[in-house]
Every structure is written in structure tokens, then in C-alpha cells.
Scaffold this active site. Structure first.
Site, PDB file in Angstrom:
ATOM      1  N   TYR A 106      34.381  77.698  21.966  1.00  0.00           N
ATOM      2  CA  TYR A 106      34.245  78.025  20.550  1.00  0.00           C
ATOM      3  C   TYR A 106      34.842  79.185  20.031  1.00  0.00           C
ATOM      4  O   TYR A 106      34.412  80.152  18.655  1.00  0.00           O
ATOM      5  CB  TYR A 106      32.620  78.687  20.538  1.00  0.00           C
ATOM      6  N   ASP A 137      26.688  70.273  35.917  1.00  0.00           N
ATOM      7  CA  ASP A 137      25.182  69.395  35.619  1.00  0.00           C
ATOM      8  C   ASP A 137      24.185  69.487  36.468  1.00  0.00           C
ATOM      9  O   ASP A 137      23.323  69.487  36.565  1.00  0.00           O
ATOM     10  CB  ASP A 137      26.763  67.944  35.756  1.00  0.00           C
ATOM     11  N   ASP A 183      25.124  77.504  25.688  1.00  0.00           N
ATOM     12  CA  ASP A 183      25.025  77.833  25.041  1.00  0.00           C
ATOM     13  C   ASP A 183      23.909  76.531  25.553  1.00  0.00           C
ATOM     14  O   ASP A 183      22.580  76.239  25.105  1.00  0.00           O
ATOM     15  CB  ASP A 183      25.749  77.254  24.029  1.00  0.00           C
ATOM     16  N   LYS A 223      32.269  74.318  35.661  1.00  0.00           N
ATOM     17  CA  LYS A 223      33.290  73.407  36.273  1.00  0.00           C
ATOM     18  C   LYS A 223      34.177  73.130  36.662  1.00  0.00           C
ATOM     19  O   LYS A 223      35.227  72.311  36.012  1.00  0.00           O
ATOM     20  CB  LYS A 223      32.901  71.925  35.249  1.00  0.00           C
ATOM     21  N   ASP A 245      19.322  77.232  25.956  1.00  0.00           N
ATOM     22  CA  ASP A 245      18.435  75.206  25.388  1.00  0.00           C
ATOM     23  C   ASP A 245      17.599  74.703  26.222  1.00  0.00           C
ATOM     24  O   ASP A 245      16.304  74.760  25.767  1.00  0.00           O
ATOM     25  CB  ASP A 245      18.866  74.734  24.790  1.00  0.00           C
TER      26      ASP A 245
END
Length: 342
Positions: free
Chosen positions: A132, A212, A236, A179, A240
Site C-alpha cells: 500500500y 493462508d 488488512d 508468505k 477483518d
């Protein structure tokens, strides 16, 4: 007297922020509230100005910023939101996004097994780098050969300081999420800094999961986590997930922090929700809990705990907006929380 800048913003932002401000006033802490209600989409449409330099300086000089929401479907230009919220985050170098998630009431959990519902963790998200950061570009735009590139930025300095924050707030353990098996360069940097920082905290439990697997583990057993630390984009997403496990986005609070110079911006994470703006259905809990984080930041820990207890009591009593299965309005929920505090 401590000054708190209040930016209600757009959509449901003014509605939920108003309830948080009322609750703060009930506590009688003598906070000086500097309300910047002109920072919104309507002014941007009229003038092209998202946030003036003077308004930015008022935020910079305050003890904290209580933020509502930014975004309006009348403004398709993405620079508007960037020039408000991202400007605050980047110019104030708010490198920690602190997203606590604690289940407010058992009935709000989507999990079937009651033994696994008691989520109480924090997602620590690096807030100024990653995907971002706005690094990238487009070549041959609007042609069949268009090429788009977004850079995912990690620096040793940025990664180290967010890891140090995660260990500083841990009660029992920190889980690094990355990751690195598929993103080896940035992932490798995170892994190297993780090895060094974790070695300096032998009393804190540590673990590592790929993103994941972390998402799957959160659904299987969210009680396994204390602090999750990760980069901007993974944080992010995972925050959530934890918000959904704690009762939904209407209950989720966040703090954007720079622990090194003490500035903080506090906001609910539900966004401007223009589809329900003005209907009285917006949930003020996320904003009130963000105000509790603000009080923690300003050194009013007892009052912050009282605010959280008032929220839990209000939800337990069934005084809730429709997203939590209730029939109460935004103002009615705010009044019930205020009454519990009083």
C-alpha cells in the site's frame, strides 16, 4: 488540557463519532475537542481540497485524533481518501496499525463450538510500507498491452520497529505471518529481522504461519492467538477475519500509532457505509471502542476499561443495532453505553 482532534468525515462517520464524543464527555476528563467537520467529501467536491495544511498541523499538534470514516460514492477520485486518511498515516509516520479483537458476547460468534469462541487477540499490522506504499506504475494504459506494477516494499527499519512493538504488547506469544515461501525477498527480510528480535524476547512464546494457514487457523481456533504481526496487506485481511469472529465490522476498533513520538489516530474499521448513512442503523460500538483505545493512549486506562465494560454490558442487554441482531438505533445504543458509564 489535552487536545483531541475529531474528524467525523463521511457517510456514517459523523453519526458514530457523535456517540463516541458524547461518551467521552460523560467521563469528565477535560479533553479539549477540536472538531474538523469540514474535512469531508462535500468540501472536496466544492473546492478540490481534501485536507488543508493547517488542518494537518492541528492533527499533528494534538494528543490524538478520533476519526470517523472517509469515502463517498459521489467522489470517484481515489486521491480524496488518500489525501485524508493516508496522508495522516504517512505524514505522522503511524507505522503500527493495532487491531484488537475480543468477542463481546457468545451469541455474536459465527463458530459452532463454544470452547473456541473466546477470541481475544491483537493483529499488529505494519502500516506505512508493503503493497500500500503507492510504489509502481502503468505502461501502455488502455491498450491490449497494458502493464501494471505495484511494488511491495519492506525495509529492515520498518519491519524491525513493528516487530518490536508486537513483542512489547504481547501477554504470552507472538505469531509472525508472512508468505516467505512464495514471496522470498520481502519474506526473507521479515524472517531475518524476526529471528533477531524474537531472540531478544526469550520470555515470549513465538510461532510462524504462512498467511493462508493463518487465516485457516483463525477460523479453526482463534483462541490460539495472542498477538499476530504481519505486513500491511496481510494485516488488512486478517484483521477483518478477527473482526468477523468478534462480532462483525461494526464492533471493530483500531489504533494507528507511532509509539516512538506518541501520536495516535483512532478509528472504527467499518468505513463510511454510505448505504446506511442517515438511517440510524450504524453501529457506534466500533467508534466507542476506538475512543477507549484513545483513552489508553492518553494514559486514562481505568476510564478506557470502564468504556469497554459499558459496551459489553450494553451488548449483553440486547441494546444493539440491526447488524448485531437488535432493533436499536445508533443514538439509542450510544445512550445506553453512556448510561452504563454514568
Amino acid at each position: 488540557m489535552t487536545t483531541v482532534v475529531v474528524i467525523p468525515g463521511d457517510g456514517v462517520g459523523p453519526e458514530v463519532t457523535d456517540q463516541a464524543v458524547h461518551v467521552l464527555a460523560t467521563l469528565g476528563l477535560g479533553l479539549d475537542l477540536d472538531v474538523l467537520d469540514q474535512v469531508n467529501a462535500d468540501r472536496f467536491l466544492r473546492t478540490g481540497v481534501a485536507m488543508t495544511d493547517d488542518e494537518m498541523e492541528r492533527a499533528r499538534s494534538a494528543g490524538a485524533v478520533l476519526f470517523g470514516a472517509v469515502g463517498d460514492p459521489k467522489v470517484p477520485d481515489p486521491s480524496y481518501a488518500r489525501d485524508v486518511l493516508l496522508r495522516l498515516r504517512f505524514e505522522l509516520d503511524l507505522y503500527v496499525n493495532h487491531r484488537p479483537a475480543a468477542l463481546l458476547a457468545d451469541r455474536l460468534s459465527p463458530l459452532r463450538d463454544p470452547a473456541l469462541r473466546a477470541l481475544d487477540c491483537v493483529v499488529v499490522r505494519e502500516n506505512t510500507e508493503g503493497a500500500y506504499a503507492g510504489v509502481g506504475g502503468v505502461l501502455r494504459e488502455h491498450t491490449p498491452y497494458e502493464l501494471a506494477l505495484d511494488g511491495d516494499i519492506s525495509t529492515a527499519y520498518g519491519v524491525t520497529r513493528v516487530l518490536e512493538y508486537a513483542f512489547a504488547i504481547a501477554r504470552r506469544s507472538v505469531c509472525l505471518v508472512d508468505k516467505a515461501n512464495a514471496v522470498p525477498f520481502g519474506g526473507g527480510l521479515w524472517q531475518r529481522r524476526w529471528s533477531e528480535v524474537s531472540a531478544a524476547h526469550p520470555d515470549v512464546g513465538t510461532s510462524h504461519l504462512y498467511v493462508d494457514a493463518a487465516a485457516m487457523r483463525l477460523i479453526q481456533n482463534p483462541t490460539a492467538f495472542d498477538v499476530i504481526v504481519t505486513n500491511n496487506s496481510y494485516g488488512d485481511i486478517l484483521s477483518d477475519v478477527t473482526a468477523a469472529l468478534a462480532g462483525g465490522p461494526g464492533t471493530a476498533a483500531s489504533a494507528n500509532l507511532n509509539p516512538r513520538h506518541g501520536v495516535g489516530l483512532f478509528e472504527p474499521v467499518h468505513g463510511s457505509a454510505p448505504d446506511i448513512a442517515g438511517t440510524g442503523r450504524a453501529n457506534p460500538v466500533g467508534s466507542v471502542l476506538s475512543a477507549a483505545l484513545l483513552l489508553d493512549h492518553l494514559g486514562h486506562g481505568a476510564e478506557a476499561d470502564a468504556l469497554r465494560a459499558a459496551v459489553r454490558a450494553t451488548v449483553a442487554a440486547g441494546t444493539c443495532t440491526p447488524d448485531l441482531g437488535g432493533e436499536s438505533s445508533t443514538k439509542e445504543v450510544g445512550a445506553a453505553i453512556t448510561a452504563e458509564v454514568g
